[in-house]
Scaffold this motif. Structure first.
Motif, PDB file in Angstrom:
ATOM      1  N   VAL A 105      43.764  27.932 -19.514  1.00 56.55           N
ATOM      2  CA  VAL A 105      42.415  27.456 -19.228  1.00 56.55           C
ATOM      3  C   VAL A 105      41.465  28.633 -19.094  1.00 56.55           C
ATOM      4  N   ALA A 106      41.878  29.648 -18.305  1.00 52.55           N
ATOM      5  CA  ALA A 106      41.014  30.790 -18.082  1.00 52.55           C
ATOM      6  C   ALA A 106      40.848  31.621 -19.341  1.00 52.55           C
ATOM      7  N   ALA A 107      41.903  31.765 -20.138  1.00 53.34           N
ATOM      8  CA  ALA A 107      41.793  32.515 -21.387  1.00 53.34           C
ATOM      9  C   ALA A 107      40.796  31.848 -22.320  1.00 53.34           C
ATOM     10  N   ALA A 108      40.863  30.517 -22.369  1.00 62.54           N
ATOM     11  CA  ALA A 108      39.915  29.778 -23.207  1.00 62.54           C
ATOM     12  C   ALA A 108      38.503  29.905 -22.671  1.00 62.54           C
ATOM     13  N   ALA A 109      38.371  30.094 -21.363  1.00 64.62           N
ATOM     14  CA  ALA A 109      37.048  30.188 -20.748  1.00 64.62           C
ATOM     15  C   ALA A 109      36.280  31.396 -21.238  1.00 64.62           C
ATOM     16  N   VAL A 110      36.988  32.445 -21.677  1.00 62.64           N
ATOM     17  CA  VAL A 110      36.316  33.631 -22.179  1.00 62.64           C
ATOM     18  C   VAL A 110      35.403  33.279 -23.345  1.00 62.64           C
ATOM     19  N   GLU A 111      35.786  32.281 -24.113  1.00 60.52           N
ATOM     20  CA  GLU A 111      34.957  31.867 -25.230  1.00 60.52           C
ATOM     21  C   GLU A 111      33.699  31.157 -24.752  1.00 60.52           C
ATOM     22  N   ARG A 112      33.696  30.716 -23.468  1.00 64.39           N
ATOM     23  CA  ARG A 112      32.549  29.996 -22.952  1.00 64.39           C
ATOM     24  C   ARG A 112      31.758  30.825 -21.947  1.00 64.39           C
ATOM     25  N   ALA A 126      37.384  40.811 -16.825  1.00 60.35           N
ATOM     26  CA  ALA A 126      37.700  42.238 -16.678  1.00 60.35           C
ATOM     27  C   ALA A 126      38.348  42.799 -17.930  1.00 60.35           C
ATOM     28  N   ARG A 127      39.216  42.016 -18.529  1.00 58.32           N
ATOM     29  CA  ARG A 127      39.947  42.469 -19.721  1.00 58.32           C
ATOM     30  C   ARG A 127      39.036  42.547 -20.945  1.00 58.32           C
ATOM     31  N   ASN A 128      38.250  41.527 -21.168  1.00 59.14           N
ATOM     32  CA  ASN A 128      37.534  41.386 -22.440  1.00 59.14           C
ATOM     33  C   ASN A 128      36.104  41.899 -22.438  1.00 59.14           C
ATOM     34  N   VAL A 129      35.499  42.031 -21.256  1.00 56.92           N
ATOM     35  CA  VAL A 129      34.106  42.472 -21.180  1.00 56.92           C
ATOM     36  C   VAL A 129      33.973  43.802 -20.449  1.00 56.92           C
TER      37      VAL A 129
END
Length: 219
Positions: A6-13, A162-165
């Protein structure tokens, strides 16, 4: 529910400010603070059940009401809530939060339950060290909202941010050895207990306490 997915998918949002894109700034010949200030850090993040919104001065009354309603539990672990939270203290926190955000020193979020837009807690990045970079995660929930997995879902979203941004190499969570709920959140989110720091901080009642150091290495 698989909160990790859920949280990984949230990165797209993750919603960046209008006209901006939430992307990490690559390493370059700039000092670390300048690079950090170039980051387009989103002020709104959606997960399956939650919305995380950057803390600002418009949310003082809701935060104070939530903290006061949960004062008996929060006062055990949070110095600012001992013996009970004050409106003056919460107001200062919200005012300072914006300055800390733009200085890239701390990042505080309100946690809202998406279906009813009710405030259920807060989470944050603090003790930021951009030279690594590493950040410490903190969180608390209303007593009435506990037991629903909200804190775990919010922390997963912060990990992805933290990981992606932010380009973090390391995340930390510190918890009192007796704070079983906080420790359980860290462990569910994949953080590893690296050790127990002896007499590392003062508890709200003034006593010296140990702290459990949890960490998650991201690269």
């Amino acid at each position: 529910m698989d909160t990790a997915n859920v949280a990984a998918a949230a990165v797209e949002r993750i919603a960046a400010p209008a006209g901006e894109t939430a992307t990490a700034v690559p390493a370059m010949t700039l000092d670390t603070i300048t690079r950090a200030k170039m980051l387009q850090i989103p002020e709104r993040i959606e997960t399956e059940r939650l919305v995380l919104v950057a803390t600002d001065a418009t949310q003082v009354e809701a935060t104070f009401a939530a903290a006061y309603a949960s004062r008996h539990e929060l006062s055990l672990w949070m110095p600012w809530a001992h013996p009970e939270p004050t409106l003056q203290g919460v107001t200062k926190h919200h005012t300072d939060a914006r300055a800390h955000w733009f200085a890239r020193e701390m990042f505080h979020f309100q946690i809202y339950e998406k279906s009813c837009q009710k405030l259920v807690g807060k989470c944050s990045f603090h003790h930021v060290d951009w030279d690594i970079p590493k950040l410490e995660i903190g969180y608390w929930l209303l007593t009435s909202a506990a037991g629903n997995g909200y804190c775990t879902e919010a922390v997963y979203a912060l990990v992805e941010l933290a990981r992606n941004v932010l380009g973090a190499a390391r995340l930390e969570i510190c918890a009192d050895p007796d704070n079983a709920k906080s420790r359980a959140v860290a462990e569910r989110c994949g953080f590893i207990l690296e050790g127990i720091l002896k007499q590392n901080f003062r508890a709200p009642n003034g006593s010296l306490r140990d702290s459990c150091m949890y960490a998650l290495v991201l690269n």
